[in-house]
Design a protein around this motif. Structure first.
Motif, mmCIF file in Angstrom:
data_model
loop_
_atom_site.group_PDB
_atom_site.id
_atom_site.type_symbol
_atom_site.label_atom_id
_atom_site.label_comp_id
_atom_site.label_asym_id
_atom_site.label_seq_id
_atom_site.Cartn_x
_atom_site.Cartn_y
_atom_site.Cartn_z
ATOM 1 N N MET A 1 0.824 -1.206 0.000
ATOM 2 C CA MET A 1 0.000 0.000 0.000
ATOM 3 C C MET A 1 0.867 1.268 0.000
ATOM 4 N N VAL A 2 2.002 1.208 0.706
ATOM 5 C CA VAL A 2 2.916 2.358 0.715
ATOM 6 C C VAL A 2 3.455 2.625 -0.691
ATOM 7 N N PHE A 3 3.882 1.567 -1.361
ATOM 8 C CA PHE A 3 4.465 1.749 -2.691
ATOM 9 C C PHE A 3 3.394 2.076 -3.741
ATOM 10 N N ILE A 4 2.158 1.604 -3.526
ATOM 11 C CA ILE A 4 1.062 2.032 -4.397
ATOM 12 C C ILE A 4 0.848 3.535 -4.260
ATOM 13 N N GLY A 5 0.916 4.026 -3.018
ATOM 14 C CA GLY A 5 0.795 5.462 -2.796
ATOM 15 C C GLY A 5 1.885 6.238 -3.506
ATOM 16 N N LEU A 6 3.109 5.699 -3.481
ATOM 17 C CA LEU A 6 4.220 6.331 -4.196
ATOM 18 C C LEU A 6 3.933 6.373 -5.692
ATOM 19 N N GLY A 7 3.419 5.251 -6.227
ATOM 20 C CA GLY A 7 3.105 5.193 -7.655
ATOM 21 C C GLY A 7 1.984 6.142 -8.048
ATOM 22 N N LEU A 8 0.941 6.204 -7.210
ATOM 23 C CA LEU A 8 -0.178 7.106 -7.512
ATOM 24 C C LEU A 8 0.273 8.564 -7.519
ATOM 25 N N ARG A 9 1.181 8.903 -6.615
ATOM 26 C CA ARG A 9 1.686 10.285 -6.580
ATOM 27 C C ARG A 9 2.481 10.593 -7.846
ATOM 28 N N ARG A 10 3.290 9.667 -8.284
ATOM 29 C CA ARG A 10 4.109 9.893 -9.480
ATOM 30 C C ARG A 10 3.234 9.958 -10.737
ATOM 31 N N LEU A 11 2.105 9.236 -10.725
ATOM 32 C CA LEU A 11 1.175 9.295 -11.846
ATOM 33 C C LEU A 11 0.324 10.563 -11.825
ATOM 34 N N GLY A 12 0.340 11.255 -10.702
ATOM 35 C CA GLY A 12 -0.461 12.468 -10.583
ATOM 36 C C GLY A 12 -1.898 12.210 -10.173
ATOM 37 N N TRP A 13 -2.212 10.980 -9.763
ATOM 38 C CA TRP A 13 -3.588 10.654 -9.366
ATOM 39 C C TRP A 13 -3.914 11.144 -7.960
ATOM 40 N N ILE A 14 -2.892 11.322 -7.125
ATOM 41 C CA ILE A 14 -3.078 11.975 -5.836
ATOM 42 C C ILE A 14 -2.045 13.093 -5.740
ATOM 43 N N ASP A 15 -2.405 14.163 -5.042
ATOM 44 C CA ASP A 15 -1.503 15.309 -4.946
ATOM 45 C C ASP A 15 -1.346 15.736 -3.492
#
Length: 315
Positions: A20-34
């Motif tokens: 879940m931590v690394f998914i959060g990292l990926g979502l941030r890099r994709l711009g899906w969370i800011d």
């Protein structure tokens, strides 16, 4: 074959949390969370969903089984001993201006999120309820000790002790622990619809919080980290968990209690350490590097630690 099965079972405990931590990292890099989402979600978790989760876990707990003064006392003493050890090491090996941030990063773990998530994954309801009681000790000690060491070395604004005490007493997690204990002790039931609604709300806590942790990680910051950040990270993720867990074994802890202590000792550095360092004029970049490094290291060190303890039949 037995060792391999034990290792696979260990991965089933730790991987969901760190995935879940690394998914959060990926979502941030994709711009899906800011940043705005992370700030709002983090505030929601801290102020509402996590206190609800802790409250429910304690209300449902059998305090005769989970309220262990010896466990709470040992954790407090071990935390104090680890704090002193880190400070002595910093006085010997760390540049003066970095000592406060080094010590805080090396002893202050993210028990409220990562520790509680791992405790639930390994021990279910017992992990949540016993971990919730430990969090009460964690909040008081971590905040007080962090102020002491940061104020000792940093020239920035000093936080008054009365303000720190008020912050501790107003902490939503502390309040939830104190509110829940009478319900659990007196076996006071709540209406079914209240418990169900609270369960829905509390279930947001761990996935949302872990995503936010991942979203705040900066790989660029890790690459820019220097020797001090790596040293503090090794202290937090390897040295202190090994020493404190060995001390717990010598003190007679075993089984679930030993496992819970290890998980709390082995947590990566708390994100709150960045906020505290910045508020007291510390090196915020160093604090951020320590948080990022320890979070990345935790997926390996916690997994190996749980595997070693399970293989030895200790937890």
């Amino acid at each position: 074959m037995i060792l391999f099965e034990t290792f696979l079972h260990t991965l089933e405990i730790t991987l969901p949390v760190f995935a879940m931590v690394f998914i959060g990292l990926g979502l941030r890099r994709l711009g899906w969370i800011d940043t705005a989402f992370i700030n709002t979600a983090s505030a929601l978790v801290f102020r509402a969903t996590l206190p609800t989760l802790v409250f429910l876990s304690i209300v449902r707990a059998d305090l005769s089984a989970t309220l262990n003064p010896g466990l709470l006392g040992f954790f407090a003493l071990a935390t104090l001993a680890g704090f002193v050890f880190c400070w002595l090491w910093a006085a010997w090996r760390v540049p003066y201006d970095h000592r406060g941030v080094f010590v805080q990063g090396a002893f202050r773990g993210n028990c409220s999120i990562v520790g509680l998530a791992l405790a639930e994954s390994l021990y279910g309801d017992f992990g949540l309820s016993a971990g919730g009681l430990l969090i009460g000790v964690v909040i008081v000690l971590y905040n007080a000790l962090s102020v002491i060491v940061l104020a000792s070395y940093q020239p920035g604004e000093k936080a008054g002790w009365w303000m720190i005490l008020k912050d501790i007493l107003r902490n939503p997690l502390i309040i939830s622990v104190f509110l829940a204990i009478p319900f659990a002790w007196g076996e006071i039931g709540l209406p079914g619809w209240v418990m169900t609604s609270a369960d829905y709300f509390a279930s947001l806590t761990l996935p949302l919080a872990l995503l936010c942790i991942g979203g705040t990680l900066s790989l660029g910051g890790v690459q820019a980290g220097r020797k001090t950040a790596l040293s503090a990270s090794m202290m937090k993720m390897v040295v202190l968990p090994a020493l404190c867990t060995a001390g717990a074994m010598l003190a007679g802890f075993e089984g679930r209690e030993l496992g819970l202590l290890f998980l709390f000792f082995a947590c990566p550095t708390a994100a709150a350490s960045f906020v505290m360092a910045k508020a007291l004029g510390g090196n915020a970049r160093l604090a951020a590097n320590i948080i990022a490094l320890t979070t990345l290291m935790a997926s390996i060190t916690v997994t190996l630690g749980v595997f070693a303890l399970r293989t030895a039949g200790l937890i």
